[in-house]
Scaffold this active site. Structure first.
Site, PDB file in Angstrom:
ATOM      1  N   SER A 152      30.284 -15.639 -42.943  1.00 20.17           N
ATOM      2  CA  SER A 152      30.280 -16.915 -42.237  1.00 20.17           C
ATOM      3  C   SER A 152      29.077 -16.958 -41.318  1.00 20.17           C
ATOM      4  CB  SER A 152      31.562 -17.070 -41.407  1.00 20.17           C
ATOM      5  OG  SER A 152      31.464 -18.137 -40.490  1.00 20.17           O
ATOM      6  N   TYR A 166      37.429 -13.395 -35.327  1.00 17.73           N
ATOM      7  CA  TYR A 166      36.756 -13.896 -36.529  1.00 17.73           C
ATOM      8  C   TYR A 166      35.277 -13.511 -36.530  1.00 17.73           C
ATOM      9  CZ  TYR A 166      35.541 -17.102 -40.314  1.00 17.73           C
ATOM     10  OH  TYR A 166      35.107 -17.632 -41.500  1.00 17.73           O
TER      11      TYR A 166
END
Length: 265
Positions: A152, A166
């Site tokens: 990501s 995350y």
């Protein structure tokens, strides 16, 4: 050279065998459709049986042979079993796409250590275990292979809204990609990652709506995106096909940002 006279042949993955985990999730469904349309045989794994059945049937209508497995890559045994399923069903494993994972959002003082650990397990440990199992099979076959992890933009950039787990997990995914790219390079196995920013999916559909809240969120986000829009599923097709095919044979250990320039500025 054939690549010079017929460059499109470099992207040919017809009859290759691909294992996709998280196949009922946002990126996993996109990956399944892309590789099915390109002619791969597919092993699709997901924990949501109904959604798994739907994407498996969709891929069959695209002409792919599909083996659907209702499981998550929760531990070493489950990861090895998925690789074995690919070999038992189709005789080999050529491509691994790890699209499984999770995100749990909370400020650091509100996040339990167990929550942090669960995100790291789903996004990091399970990716490592899947890559380990797939690499063992690919090395045994002796014909190289393609491992594609999903990172990501948050592996490179922080986020103010409770993303410590995350962001840490995706930074670790980037580290695994680079380290395995170096380790497995001599075997002919490439290891790369696609790192999207926000793209259209069931989870982000609200951001594309014509509401005041969506407009406000988009305005702040798009101020950082040179392309001036959010991502569409089609934006992931080219990068995935490149990383899954012979076209990327000289590329390994790379993080490919599918982000409209978000991480460049």
């Amino acid at each position: 050279m054939n690549a010079m006279t017929n460059p499109l042949s470099m992207f040919d993955v017809k009859d290759k065998v691909a294992l996709i985990t998280g196949a009922s999730g946002a990126f996993g469904m996109v990956a399944a459709r892309i590789l099915a349309g390109a002619g791969c045989n597919l092993v699709l794994a997901a924990g949501n049986q109904k959604a798994l059945d739907a994407i498996a049937e969709e891929c069959r209508t695209l002409g792919a042979a599909v083996c659907a497995v209702n499981t998550r890559p929760s531990d070493e045994g489950a990861c090895q079993a998925l690789v074995d399923e690919a070999v038992n069903t189709f005789g080999q494993l050529d491509i691994l796409v790890v699209a499984s994972g999770m995100n749990k959002v909370a400020p650091i003082n509100d996040m339990a250590p167990e929550t942090f650990e669960s995100v790291m397990d789903a996004n990091v440990t399970q990716s490592w275990l899947l890559a380990r199992a797939a690499a063992g099979q690919m090395k045994a076959q002796g014909q190289g292979g393609k491992i594609v992890l999903v990172s990501s933009a948050r592996g490179l950039l922080g986020h103010p809204a409770g993303y410590t787990a995350y962001c840490a997990s995706k930074a670790a995914t980037d580290g695994i990609t680079k380290a395995l790219g170096c380790e497995l390079g001599p075997t002919g196995i490439t290891v790369n990652a696609i790192a999207p920013t926000v793209f259209r999916s069931p989870l982000t559909a609200w951001m594309f709506e014509d509401t005041e809240k969506a407009k406000e969120v988009r305005k702040g986000f798009l101020a950082r995106v040179p392309k001036g829009r959010l991502g569409e599923p089609e934006d992931l097709a080219g990068p995935l096909l490149f990383l899954a095919s012979k076209a990327s044979d000289f590329y390994t250990g790379h993080i490919l940002y599918a982000d409209g320039g978000y991480t460049a500025g």
